[in-house]
Design a protein around this motif. Structure first.
Motif, short mmCIF file in Angstrom:
data_model
loop_
_atom_site.label_atom_id
_atom_site.label_comp_id
_atom_site.label_asym_id
_atom_site.label_seq_id
_atom_site.Cartn_x
_atom_site.Cartn_y
_atom_site.Cartn_z
N ASP A 131 -37.28 -61.16 50.91
CA ASP A 131 -38.54 -61.27 50.18
C ASP A 131 -39.74 -61.41 51.12
N TRP A 135 -38.77 -56.71 52.70
CA TRP A 135 -39.42 -56.01 51.58
C TRP A 135 -40.86 -55.62 51.94
N GLN A 152 -44.69 -51.38 39.71
CA GLN A 152 -43.83 -52.54 39.93
C GLN A 152 -42.37 -52.13 39.95
N ALA A 153 -42.01 -51.15 39.10
CA ALA A 153 -40.63 -50.67 39.08
C ALA A 153 -40.27 -50.05 40.42
N TYR A 154 -41.19 -49.29 40.99
CA TYR A 154 -40.96 -48.69 42.30
C TYR A 154 -40.82 -49.77 43.37
N ASP A 156 -39.82 -52.80 42.94
CA ASP A 156 -38.53 -53.47 42.74
C ASP A 156 -37.38 -52.64 43.31
N SER A 157 -37.48 -51.33 43.18
CA SER A 157 -36.45 -50.46 43.76
C SER A 157 -36.52 -50.50 45.28
N CYS A 158 -37.73 -50.59 45.82
CA CYS A 158 -37.87 -50.74 47.26
C CYS A 158 -37.22 -52.04 47.74
N ARG A 159 -37.32 -53.06 46.90
CA ARG A 159 -36.71 -54.34 47.26
C ARG A 159 -35.18 -54.20 47.37
N LEU A 160 -34.59 -53.47 46.43
CA LEU A 160 -33.15 -53.21 46.50
C LEU A 160 -32.78 -52.46 47.77
#
Length: 296
Positions: A131, A135, A152-154, A156-160
Motif C-alpha cells: 500500500d 502500489w 478507481q477500478a483501474y 485497484d487492479s494496479c494494486r493487485l
C-alpha cells in the motif's frame, strides 16, 4: 514537450533506463504507443532513481541522500520547475498525464521504508508495504498510461498487479537480498513451515524450505491471475505491454517453482529466448495463466 530543455530531460530519462533496465526499455519501445513511450520511461526513470538512492550506501548515507532528494522533489512539485533532468522530465510528464500528486507524495513517504528495512513479521506488514510503496510506484510508472491515473477500478487492479509482481520479485531475488542482509518474506510464514532464517541464508534444501517457497510462489501466482483483469480496463493499444509484464512474472514464478530451494542460493534469471517468445505471445488478445503446480 514544451522546449529544448524538456527534450534533453526526456533523452536523459531514456538513456538512464536503457542503462539501468535495458530489457524494460526495449519492452516499452516495442510494445507501447510512440506517444506514450517518453512518459512511461520518464516515470520509471524517476521512480527507479529514487529507489536506487534508498538501496545504496550505509543507512546514514542513504537517509541523508534521500532526505535531500525528497525535499528537491517536493519543491519541484510545488514550483513546477526542476534542475535535475530526470525530475524535470517527470514533472512535465506528471502535468501532461494529469497524475494526481497524492501518488507521488505517497511514494516519497513509502520509499523511506527501504532506508532501514527491518523485515516483515506478518502478512499484514507485507500488505502495508504494498500500500505504501509498491502500489504508488506502479501508479507513477505504468499508471501514467491512463490520464489522471485512471478510474478507481483501474487503480485497484494496479494494486493487485503491484502485489503479485512484488511478491514474485521478493522470491526471485531472495538469494541476492539474503546476501545483502535483507529478508522480505514474513517471519510468520517461515514459522508456519518450520523454517528459520539461517536455513535460507545457508541455502538448505529442506522440506520446510521447499514448502515455504512453493507456498510463496502459489500466493503470488493466484494474485497474478486475478490481476489479469487489468488488461480489459486498458485501451486496446496499451494492452500488449501489460500482457507482457504479466506473462514475464508468470514465467519467473514457474522458473522459481522448478528451482525449489535453489532460489536461496542463486537468483532467478530471465532466459532471453523465452522473453522473445513472451514478447510475441503478448500480442495475442487472449491471456490465460494455467494454474501453478509444484515443479512446473
Amino acid at each position: 514537450m514544451a522546449d529544448g530543455d524538456d527534450r534533453a530531460a526526456y533523452l536523459k530519462a531514456k538513456q538512464f533506463m536503457l542503462s539501468r533496465e535495458p530489457a524494460g526499455h526495449v519492452a516499452v519501445r516495442l510494445l507501447m504507443p510512440a506517444r506514450l513511450q517518453p512518459h512511461i520511461l520518464a516515470g520509471y526513470a524517476f521512480a527507479s532513481f529514487t529507489d536506487d538512492l534508498c538501496d545504496r550506501g550505509t543507512v546514514e548515507e542513504r537517509t541523508r541522500r534521500y532526505a535531500g532528494w525528497a525535499e528537491q522533489v517536493r519543491t519541484a512539485l510545488d514550483t513546477g520547475t526542476a534542475r535535475h533532468p530526470l525530475l524535470r522530465a517527470f514533472l512535465h510528464t506528471a502535468e501532461a498525464r494529469e497524475l494526481p500528486r497524492s501518488w507521488v507524495d505517497s511514494y516519497l513517504v513509502g520509499a523511506e521504508i527501504d532506508l532501514d528495512f527491518g523485515g516483515f513479521t506478518t502478512e499484514d506488514d507485507y500488505q502495508g508495504y504494498i500500500d505504501k510503496l509498491t502500489w504508488p510506484f506502479l501508479m507513477i510508472t505504468s499508471g501514467l498510461s491512463m490520464p489522471g491515473g485512471g478510474s478507481q477500478a483501474y487503480a485497484d487492479s494496479c494494486r493487485l498487479l503491484a502485489d503479485a509482481c512484488q511478491r514474485t520479485d521478493f522470491l526471485t531475488d531472495l538469494a541476492e537480498d539474503l546476501r545483502d542482509g535483507r529478508l522480505y518474506l514474513p517471519t510468520d510464514d517461515l514459522e508456519k513451515h518450520g523454517v528459520v532464517r539461517s536455513d535460507l541464508e545457508q541455502g538448505r534444501d529442506l522440506p520446510g524450505v521447499r514448502s515455504l517457497l512453493s507456498a510463496t510462489a502459489a500466493t503470488a501466482h493466484a494474485t497474478l491471475r486475478e490481476a489479469t483483469r487489468i488488461v480489459a480496463e486498458l485501451p486496446a493499444e496499451q494492452r500488449t505491454l501489460t500482457r507482457f509484464v504479466i506473462l514475464l512474472h508468470d514465467q519467473r514464478l514457474r522458473r522459481a517453482t522448478t528451482m525449489g530451494a535453489a532460489v536461496t542460493r542463486r537468483p532467478v534469471r530471465d532466459n532471453p529466448a523465452v522473453c522473445l517468445r513472451l514478447l510475441a505471445r503478448s500480442h495475442r488478445p487472449d491471456l490465460t495463466l494455467p494454474a501453478l503446480r509444484a515443479g512446473s
